[in-house]
Design an enzyme around this catalytic site. Structure first.
Site, PDB file in Angstrom:
ATOM      1  N   ASN A  12     -32.647   0.503 -24.364  1.00 49.56           N
ATOM      2  CA  ASN A  12     -32.768   1.962 -24.489  1.00 49.56           C
ATOM      3  C   ASN A  12     -32.988   2.297 -25.958  1.00 49.56           C
ATOM      4  OD1 ASN A  12     -32.427   4.721 -24.502  1.00 49.56           O
ATOM      5  ND2 ASN A  12     -30.249   4.685 -23.938  1.00 49.56           N
ATOM      6  N   LYS A  14     -33.630   5.045 -27.289  1.00 47.07           N
ATOM      7  CA  LYS A  14     -33.152   6.409 -27.626  1.00 47.07           C
ATOM      8  C   LYS A  14     -34.210   7.131 -28.475  1.00 47.07           C
ATOM      9  CE  LYS A  14     -28.478   4.786 -27.065  1.00 47.07           C
ATOM     10  NZ  LYS A  14     -27.073   4.925 -27.347  1.00 47.07           N
ATOM     11  N   HIS A  96     -27.540   9.282 -18.734  1.00 52.99           N
ATOM     12  CA  HIS A  96     -26.964   8.602 -19.899  1.00 52.99           C
ATOM     13  C   HIS A  96     -25.891   9.506 -20.504  1.00 52.99           C
ATOM     14  CE1 HIS A  96     -26.503   6.989 -23.912  1.00 52.99           C
ATOM     15  NE2 HIS A  96     -26.911   5.847 -23.402  1.00 52.99           N
ATOM     16  N   GLU A  98     -25.267  10.410 -23.360  1.00 51.17           N
ATOM     17  CA  GLU A  98     -25.755  11.385 -24.343  1.00 51.17           C
ATOM     18  C   GLU A  98     -26.384  12.598 -23.645  1.00 51.17           C
ATOM     19  OE1 GLU A  98     -27.896   8.403 -26.541  1.00 51.17           O
ATOM     20  OE2 GLU A  98     -25.947   7.564 -27.085  1.00 51.17           O
ATOM     21  N   GLU A 166     -21.324   2.367 -18.677  1.00 55.78           N
ATOM     22  CA  GLU A 166     -21.320   2.485 -20.132  1.00 55.78           C
ATOM     23  C   GLU A 166     -20.115   3.314 -20.574  1.00 55.78           C
ATOM     24  OE1 GLU A 166     -25.519   1.758 -21.784  1.00 55.78           O
ATOM     25  OE2 GLU A 166     -25.336   3.887 -21.414  1.00 55.78           O
ATOM     26  N   GLY A 172     -22.625   2.740 -29.295  1.00 53.19           N
ATOM     27  CA  GLY A 172     -23.002   2.955 -30.694  1.00 53.19           C
ATOM     28  C   GLY A 172     -21.833   2.896 -31.661  1.00 53.19           C
ATOM     29  N   SER A 212     -22.503  -1.254 -27.165  1.00 48.11           N
ATOM     30  CA  SER A 212     -22.405  -2.213 -28.278  1.00 48.11           C
ATOM     31  C   SER A 212     -22.623  -3.669 -27.854  1.00 48.11           C
ATOM     32  CB  SER A 212     -21.071  -2.052 -29.018  1.00 48.11           C
ATOM     33  OG  SER A 212     -20.984  -0.752 -29.576  1.00 48.11           O
TER      34      SER A 212
END
Ligand code: PGA
Length: 249
Positions: A12, A14, A96, A98, A166, A172, A212
Site C-alpha cells: 500500500n 498510500k 483502511h 486511515e 491491521e 506506521g 510495520s
C-alpha cells in the site's frame, strides 16, 4: 499458514511517490525474483495507477486504495470500481484505518463499497483493526467483530475477499504486533467466520497482517498458521518488499 490458502502480499503505497520514485519501485519489482506461489499486489495512488500498471510486469497485480459505491455520476473527487478495472486494476483496498479514522468512513459505508466493488468484478481487501485505547480496554475483538459483522451483512461471495487485520497502533509506528498477538487475532477472525458464515469460508479466506511489517520481521509472522500474507505500507516502497513477498520461505 495453511497450504490451502495462497500467500498474498499487498503493498500500500498510500499518498507517496512521483513518476521517478515509481520507476524505481517498478524496476526492483520487475527485476526481483518473486515467489510464484504468492499473489503480489501493489496499490499506487489513483493518479499513478495506470502508469504503474504499464511499467509493471504481469507478475504484479495493481490495486486502488479506495473507491466509491456507485458506477458513475455526480460524485466529484470519487472514482468507481469500473474505472479501476478499465485501467487495469484488479483489486481495491477498502476501509483502511486511515480512511476510517481520518476521513470518517463508517463500518456500513466500508461494507457497502466492498460489496459494490466485488459486484463490479474487483478483488477486495477490506481492513479491520483496533485502536490502541481499544486494545488497552480489552475491546479488540468487540471492535473487529463489529467491523466484520458489517462486512458479512453485505458480502455473499467470500472467494474474492482478502481480509487485512491491521491494528491501528502498529501502522506506521514501527510497533509491529508480535507473531503471537497477530496469530491470536487472526485465529479469532477465522473462528468468527466459521460461526457467522460457514466452515468452508473460514478455511478458504485469506487473512493478512498489516502494521510495520518489514523484511526483518515478515518471516516470523509468516510462520503462524492463520497469517496468510501481509499488507505493507512503508516497506513496500523499498526493495526490502521483495523479502516480504518471499517471506513464506
Ligand atoms: P505500515 O502500513 O506498514 O507503514 O505500518 C501498513 C498499512 O497501513 O497498510
Amino acid at each position: 499458514m495453511s497450504n490451502e490458502r495462497k500467500f498474498f502480499v499487498g503493498g500500500n503505497w498510500k499518498m507517496n511517490g512521483d513518476k521517478k520514485a515509481i520507476d524505481g519501485i517498478c524496476d526492483f519489482l520487475n527485476k526481483g525474483s518473486l515467489n510464484s506461489n504468492t499473489d503480489v499486489v501493489v496499490a499506487p495512488p489513483y493518479c499513478y495507477l495506470q502508469y504503474s500498471r504499464e511499467k509493471l510486469s504481469s507478475k504484479v497485480q495493481v490495486a486502488a486504495q479506495n473507491c466509491y459505491t456507485k458506477k458513475e455520476g455526480a460524485f466529484t473527487g470519487e472514482i468507481s470500481p469500473a474505472m479501476i478495472k478499465d485501467i487495469g486494476g484488479t483489486w481495491v483496498i477498502t476501509g483502511h484505518s486511515e480512511r476510517r479514522h481520518i476521513m470518517g468512513e463508517t463500518d456500513e459505508f466500508v461494507a457497502e463499497k466492498t460489496r459494490f466493488a466485488q459486484d463490479c468484478g474487483l478483488g477486495v481487501i477490506p481492513c479491520v483493526g483496533e485502536k490502541l485505547e481499544e486494545r488497552e480496554a480489552n475491546q479488540t475483538m468487540d471492535v473487529i467483530n463489529r467491523q466484520m459483522k458489517a462486512l458479512a451483512d453485505k458480502i455473499s461471495d467470500w472467494s474474492t475477499v482478502v481480509i487485512a487485520y491491521e491494528p491501528v497502533w502498529a501502522i506506521g509506528t514501527g510497533k509491529t504486533a508480535t507473531p503471537e498477538q497477530a496469530q491470536e487475532v487472526h485465529a479469532q477472525i477465522r473462528e468468527w467466520l466459521k460461526k457467522t458464515v460457514n466452515a468452508d469460508v473460514a478455511k478458504a479466506t485469506r487473512i493478512i497482517y498489516g502494521g510495520s511489517v518489514k523484511g526483518s520481521n515478515a518471516a516470523e509472522l509468516a510462520k503462524k498458521p492463520d497469517i496468510d500474507g501481509f499488507l505493507v505500507g512503508g516497506a513496500s516502497l523499498k526493495p526490502e518488499f521483495i523479502e516480504i513477498v518471499n517471506a513464506q520461505g
